[in-house]
Design an enzyme around this catalytic site. Structure first.
Site, PDB file in Angstrom:
ATOM      1  N   SER A 183       6.819 -61.042 -43.459  1.00 30.83           N
ATOM      2  CA  SER A 183       8.069 -61.073 -42.700  1.00 30.83           C
ATOM      3  C   SER A 183       7.774 -60.916 -41.216  1.00 30.83           C
ATOM      4  O   SER A 183       7.086 -61.753 -40.642  1.00 30.83           O
ATOM      5  CB  SER A 183       9.016 -59.975 -43.211  1.00 30.83           C
ATOM      6  OG  SER A 183      10.276 -60.060 -42.578  1.00 30.83           O
ATOM      7  N   THR A 184       8.231 -59.846 -40.573  1.00 31.64           N
ATOM      8  CA  THR A 184       8.015 -59.661 -39.139  1.00 31.64           C
ATOM      9  C   THR A 184       6.527 -59.658 -38.807  1.00 31.64           C
ATOM     10  O   THR A 184       5.755 -58.900 -39.389  1.00 31.64           O
ATOM     11  CB  THR A 184       8.638 -58.329 -38.662  1.00 31.64           C
ATOM     12  OG1 THR A 184      10.004 -58.299 -39.068  1.00 31.64           O
ATOM     13  CG2 THR A 184       8.556 -58.200 -37.156  1.00 31.64           C
ATOM     14  N   HIS A 210       9.952 -64.614 -44.451  1.00 29.75           N
ATOM     15  CA  HIS A 210      11.380 -64.391 -44.202  1.00 29.75           C
ATOM     16  C   HIS A 210      11.805 -65.133 -42.937  1.00 29.75           C
ATOM     17  O   HIS A 210      11.388 -64.783 -41.834  1.00 29.75           O
ATOM     18  CB  HIS A 210      11.679 -62.900 -44.036  1.00 29.75           C
ATOM     19  CG  HIS A 210      11.474 -62.111 -45.287  1.00 29.75           C
ATOM     20  ND1 HIS A 210      11.297 -60.743 -45.287  1.00 29.75           N
ATOM     21  CD2 HIS A 210      11.422 -62.495 -46.588  1.00 29.75           C
ATOM     22  CE1 HIS A 210      11.147 -60.323 -46.527  1.00 29.75           C
ATOM     23  NE2 HIS A 210      11.215 -61.363 -47.335  1.00 29.75           N
ATOM     24  N   MET A 304       8.946 -55.857 -42.340  1.00 33.65           N
ATOM     25  CA  MET A 304       9.844 -54.736 -42.611  1.00 33.65           C
ATOM     26  C   MET A 304      10.267 -54.736 -44.072  1.00 33.65           C
ATOM     27  O   MET A 304      10.319 -55.786 -44.710  1.00 33.65           O
ATOM     28  CB  MET A 304      11.095 -54.834 -41.732  1.00 33.65           C
ATOM     29  CG  MET A 304      10.856 -54.613 -40.257  1.00 33.65           C
ATOM     30  SD  MET A 304      12.409 -54.510 -39.328  1.00 33.65           S
ATOM     31  CE  MET A 304      12.973 -56.207 -39.397  1.00 33.65           C
ATOM     32  N   ASP A 307      10.143 -55.940 -49.761  1.00 37.44           N
ATOM     33  CA  ASP A 307      10.137 -57.164 -50.552  1.00 37.44           C
ATOM     34  C   ASP A 307       8.723 -57.451 -51.063  1.00 37.44           C
ATOM     35  O   ASP A 307       7.752 -57.379 -50.314  1.00 37.44           O
ATOM     36  CB  ASP A 307      10.630 -58.334 -49.693  1.00 37.44           C
ATOM     37  CG  ASP A 307      10.962 -59.570 -50.521  1.00 37.44           C
ATOM     38  OD1 ASP A 307      11.124 -59.436 -51.753  1.00 37.44           O
ATOM     39  OD2 ASP A 307      11.075 -60.665 -49.932  1.00 37.44           O
TER      40      ASP A 307
END
Length: 364
Positions: A183-184, A210, A304, A307
């Site tokens: 993600s991030t 994401h 973050m 998941d």
């Protein structure tokens, strides 16, 4: 409180974003800037902890400002982008040059309905403000030559003996699939990993990053240009091929299915959001858990949240699986890898630059 500088050529947008943080207990808006050049000057004067940065601005664009900022005075930057193809490509370039995250404006350059993304923007800005500056500095690799034969005189990290707990026996000649969730900070991490994998790698790679709709195609195109393997945005019915990486399209859930003697990708626009994400790592991992005749190498990198952690449990229960998580030292955000490690099912914790070799070590 962390100090925020808002950069946008629209006075209306600057005012609206300022209002978003007016009562926030963690973030204080210390100033605004009307373009990239103005932003660089304000950074020198105000020394903010984090910036929001519009993509398209006169005199100096957001990506030009990010490039210069990372040379002069690195700060965490969250980009604000419209969903046009051009802006998506520019946003990916900004992230490649040091921006830590981005958020899509709901209706173009001047979004009167920006309040739709208020909560997401606040969350991303707070997360970005806590990222250590040293993790923003881009480290150039000494060599881009991918490792074709992983040879280890001694293990870099002593791995947990998961097979003793699960009775899983790892055969290197079994058919395998590589799964990556991030993600991030993910786009830069994916670039580091995918560009070091050999073209003839003996497994397909399924990736969940994401991202909202409109951005994953630009990400795939950029990574494809930089990598020896083929990288593409996944499409409905794609048959999985070794040496190809398939990135889940933003706004869709991606799963894998058995088709005859091979495997294919299923893309579902109408599937629900899972854990706040669409695409979600858990959805992909759960689908591969049903494919019991193929071994899995699952990789969790910076991001973050949690998941992927539930999916790891499903993968481990259902068949031969090895899990690699990114070491905290190299994560932009140590959320998803931390949650993965808490499951007790991670076989290898590796810094980002060792993940490609860790993957290859399980393949050959």
């Amino acid at each position: 409180m962390k100090k925020l500088l808002i950069v946008d050529d629209s006075a209306f947008m600057r005012k609206l974003i300022t209002e978003f943080f007016s009562e926030n207990a963690h973030i204080e808006v210390v100033g605004t800037a009307r373009n990239g050049r103005d932003a660089l000057e304000k950074v020198r004067i105000l020394n903010p902890d984090v910036l929001t940065m519009d993509v398209e601005m006169p005199e100096m664009t957001g990506v030009e400002a990010v490039k210069q900022l990372m040379i002069e005075n690195p700060k965490p930057v969250v980009m604000l982008s419209s969903t046009t193809t051009a802006d998506a490509a520019i946003t990916m370039e900004a992230i490649a040059n040091g921006a830590v995250d981005f958020i899509a404006k709901p209706s173009g350059t001047i979004s009167l309905d920006l309040d739709k993304i208020k909560d997401d923007l606040i969350e991303k800005v707070i997360a970005a403000s806590n990222i250590p500056i040293e993790k923003l500095r881009r480290k150039e690799r000494i060599s881009k030559i991918p490792i074709k034969k992983p040879i280890f005189e001694k293990p870099i990290i002593v791995e947990k003996r998961i097979q003793e707990k699960t009775n899983q026996v790892w055969h290197k000649n079994h058919k395998k699939i590589i799964l990556i969730g991030t993600s991030t900070g993910g786009p830069r991490a994916l670039q580091e990993v995918l560009t070091r994998l050999p073209k003839d790698i003996k497994a397909p790679i399924l990736i969940v990053q994401h991202m909202p709709p409109g951005f994953t195609k630009s990400l795939a195109k950029r990574l494809d240009q930089l990598s020896d393997i083929t990288v593409k945005e996944a499409e409905q019915g794609d048959l999985l091929q070794p040496g190809t990486a398939y990135i889940a399209p933003g706004g869709y859930q991606m799963t894998a299915r058995k088709v005859g003697m091979t495997y294919s990708i299923h893309i579902d626009e109408h599937a629900p959001v899972v854990g706040g994400h669409k695409p979600a790592v858990d959805v992909l991992f759960d689908s591969v858990a049903t494919l019991t005749d193929i071994d899995r190498i699952a990789v969790i990198m910076t991001g973050m949240g949690a998941d992927g952690s539930k999916g790891i449990k499903m993968l481990k229960r259902s068949g031969n699986t090895r899990v690699i998580s990114e070491d905290e030292r190299t994560c932009v955000v140590y959320g998803m890898p931390k949650s993965a490690e808490k499951t007790g099912l991670v076989d290898r914790v590796a810094p980002l630059d060792e993940i490609p070799q860790a993957i290859l070590n399980y393949l050959y």
